[in-house]
Design a protein around this motif. Sequence first.
Motif, PDB file in Angstrom:
ATOM      1  N   PHE A 277       0.831  -1.208   0.000  1.00 23.36           N
ATOM      2  CA  PHE A 277       0.000   0.000   0.000  1.00 23.36           C
ATOM      3  C   PHE A 277       0.865   1.258   0.000  1.00 23.36           C
ATOM      4  CE2 PHE A 277      -2.736  -3.314   1.626  1.00 23.36           C
ATOM      5  CZ  PHE A 277      -3.939  -3.065   0.991  1.00 23.36           C
ATOM      6  N   ALA A 278       1.988   1.195  -0.697  1.00 25.52           N
ATOM      7  CA  ALA A 278       2.881   2.354  -0.740  1.00 25.52           C
ATOM      8  C   ALA A 278       3.814   2.242  -1.937  1.00 25.52           C
ATOM      9  CB  ALA A 278       3.700   2.448   0.545  1.00 25.52           C
ATOM     10  N   LYS A 279       4.354   3.379  -2.321  1.00 25.64           N
ATOM     11  CA  LYS A 279       5.443   3.420  -3.286  1.00 25.64           C
ATOM     12  C   LYS A 279       6.717   3.424  -2.453  1.00 25.64           C
ATOM     13  CE  LYS A 279       6.918   5.904  -7.418  1.00 25.64           C
ATOM     14  NZ  LYS A 279       6.615   7.049  -8.332  1.00 25.64           N
ATOM     15  N   LEU A 280       7.393   2.297  -2.410  1.00 27.94           N
ATOM     16  CA  LEU A 280       8.480   2.108  -1.453  1.00 27.94           C
ATOM     17  C   LEU A 280       9.754   2.823  -1.867  1.00 27.94           C
ATOM     18  CD1 LEU A 280       8.050  -1.673  -0.544  1.00 27.94           C
ATOM     19  CD2 LEU A 280       7.303   0.316   0.773  1.00 27.94           C
ATOM     20  N   GLU A 281      10.449   3.353  -0.865  1.00 27.95           N
ATOM     21  CA  GLU A 281      11.775   3.934  -1.049  1.00 27.95           C
ATOM     22  C   GLU A 281      12.773   3.027  -0.330  1.00 27.95           C
ATOM     23  OE1 GLU A 281      11.394   8.544  -0.744  1.00 27.95           O
ATOM     24  OE2 GLU A 281       9.813   7.668   0.495  1.00 27.95           O
ATOM     25  N   GLU A 282      13.980   2.965  -0.841  1.00 25.84           N
ATOM     26  CA  GLU A 282      14.972   1.998  -0.348  1.00 25.84           C
ATOM     27  C   GLU A 282      15.254   2.123   1.143  1.00 25.84           C
ATOM     28  OE1 GLU A 282      18.566   1.979  -2.579  1.00 25.84           O
ATOM     29  OE2 GLU A 282      17.589   1.488  -4.484  1.00 25.84           O
ATOM     30  N   ASP A 283      15.327   3.339   1.642  1.00 25.53           N
ATOM     31  CA  ASP A 283      15.727   3.531   3.039  1.00 25.53           C
ATOM     32  C   ASP A 283      14.552   3.599   4.007  1.00 25.53           C
ATOM     33  OD1 ASP A 283      14.824   5.889   1.920  1.00 25.53           O
ATOM     34  OD2 ASP A 283      16.131   7.158   3.141  1.00 25.53           O
ATOM     35  N   LYS A 284      13.339   3.267   3.527  1.00 24.82           N
ATOM     36  CA  LYS A 284      12.153   3.383   4.374  1.00 24.82           C
ATOM     37  C   LYS A 284      11.668   2.013   4.850  1.00 24.82           C
ATOM     38  CE  LYS A 284      11.637   7.891   3.853  1.00 24.82           C
ATOM     39  NZ  LYS A 284      11.772   8.838   4.966  1.00 24.82           N
ATOM     40  N   ASN A 285      11.447   1.906   6.151  1.00 25.60           N
ATOM     41  CA  ASN A 285      10.889   0.688   6.728  1.00 25.60           C
ATOM     42  C   ASN A 285       9.392   0.632   6.398  1.00 25.60           C
ATOM     43  OD1 ASN A 285       9.942  -1.383   8.329  1.00 25.60           O
ATOM     44  ND2 ASN A 285      10.989  -0.713  10.192  1.00 25.60           N
ATOM     45  N   PRO A 286       8.909  -0.456   5.762  1.00 31.63           N
ATOM     46  CA  PRO A 286       7.490  -0.518   5.402  1.00 31.63           C
ATOM     47  C   PRO A 286       6.552  -0.786   6.574  1.00 31.63           C
ATOM     48  CG  PRO A 286       8.573  -2.567   4.808  1.00 31.63           C
ATOM     49  CD  PRO A 286       9.653  -1.637   5.298  1.00 31.63           C
ATOM     50  N   ILE A 287       7.114  -1.069   7.751  1.00 28.45           N
ATOM     51  CA  ILE A 287       6.276  -1.292   8.934  1.00 28.45           C
ATOM     52  C   ILE A 287       5.831   0.052   9.492  1.00 28.45           C
ATOM     53  CG2 ILE A 287       6.102  -2.361  11.205  1.00 28.45           C
ATOM     54  CD1 ILE A 287       6.604  -4.350   8.978  1.00 28.45           C
ATOM     55  N   ARG A 288       4.514   0.230   9.574  1.00 30.45           N
ATOM     56  CA  ARG A 288       3.960   1.463  10.084  1.00 30.45           C
ATOM     57  C   ARG A 288       2.764   1.145  10.983  1.00 30.45           C
ATOM     58  NH1 ARG A 288       8.029   3.259   8.419  1.00 30.45           N
ATOM     59  NH2 ARG A 288       8.404   5.171   7.218  1.00 30.45           N
ATOM     60  N   LYS A 289       2.429   2.108  11.846  1.00 38.20           N
ATOM     61  CA  LYS A 289       1.294   1.942  12.752  1.00 38.20           C
ATOM     62  C   LYS A 289       0.248   3.005  12.448  1.00 38.20           C
ATOM     63  CE  LYS A 289      -0.142   2.095  17.592  1.00 38.20           C
ATOM     64  NZ  LYS A 289       0.204   2.575  18.942  1.00 38.20           N
ATOM     65  N   ILE A 290      -0.981   2.558  12.213  1.00 33.61           N
ATOM     66  CA  ILE A 290      -2.100   3.480  12.073  1.00 33.61           C
ATOM     67  C   ILE A 290      -2.897   3.457  13.376  1.00 33.61           C
ATOM     68  CG2 ILE A 290      -4.313   3.865  10.916  1.00 33.61           C
ATOM     69  CD1 ILE A 290      -3.063   3.121   8.331  1.00 33.61           C
TER      70      ILE A 290
END
Length: 262
Positions: A136-149
């Motif tokens: 559910f995102a356009k991923l960037e190399e240095d970004k952790n895809p784990i997020r909290k809503i």
Amino acid sequence: MKIAYDGRRFYGFQRQPNLRTVEAEIIRVLTKLGIIENPKDANFKGASRTDRGVSAFGNVVAFNTFKPELTSPRILNHHLRDVWVLGRAQVPEDFHPRFWSKGKVYRYYLLNEGFDIEKMKSCAEIFVGVHDFSNFAKLEEDKNPIRKIDRIEVLQRGKVITVEVEGESFLWEMVRRIITALKLCASGALSIEEVKRMLEEEVDKKLPPAPPENLVLWEVKYDEIFFEKDPYAVEKAKREFFERFAQHLITASIFEDWFTSL
């Protein structure tokens, strides 16, 4: 400063050569009035670098100045175009509007074209909590895809549906891709089980992001930072901002109907 802006009038927030951006418009006025000499020396920073087309009613910028008396919202708003200053605050020297943030609230506005609101609400509940948002995102190399809503609320007032999403931080296009999932669930094109699988398993093709023009960064939250708001500036911004936004929703709905009928 807490700011609002009509994102449809800019090529995004961040400065870009030869393009009109939110950051460039604010710096233009600050420089014109002698509030800052140049953004590098003034340590100019923003809380959120919203994409092209995305608006805000609560983004935050910070900078150093020796002329704080000129940062009155009424003074700045006289010179700004498509940007409104809502309030200001004096902050510590090491303040960074992005790193000090305790959370962000986004609002996405939709016209109800026959959506099942209860299904949309049920689908929204799936995203609350900690998840891998790679699908559910356009991923960037240095970004952790784990997020909290922290929460997603679906509210209806007349024909307008407001989806409010709050979390500590978000990935690129994350909110807009979630909105696409909610719309597809509410229209019966996707089941809740299918959306659950998208959060748990890798997919071959991601859902596209919803249009940016309906998205508003509503608030950036802080502890112990209190903005001195100008009531006149806030009311003026509300009136002008939402008049534009309401007209956009009506126009967008007309064109959506037109394309559907082709």
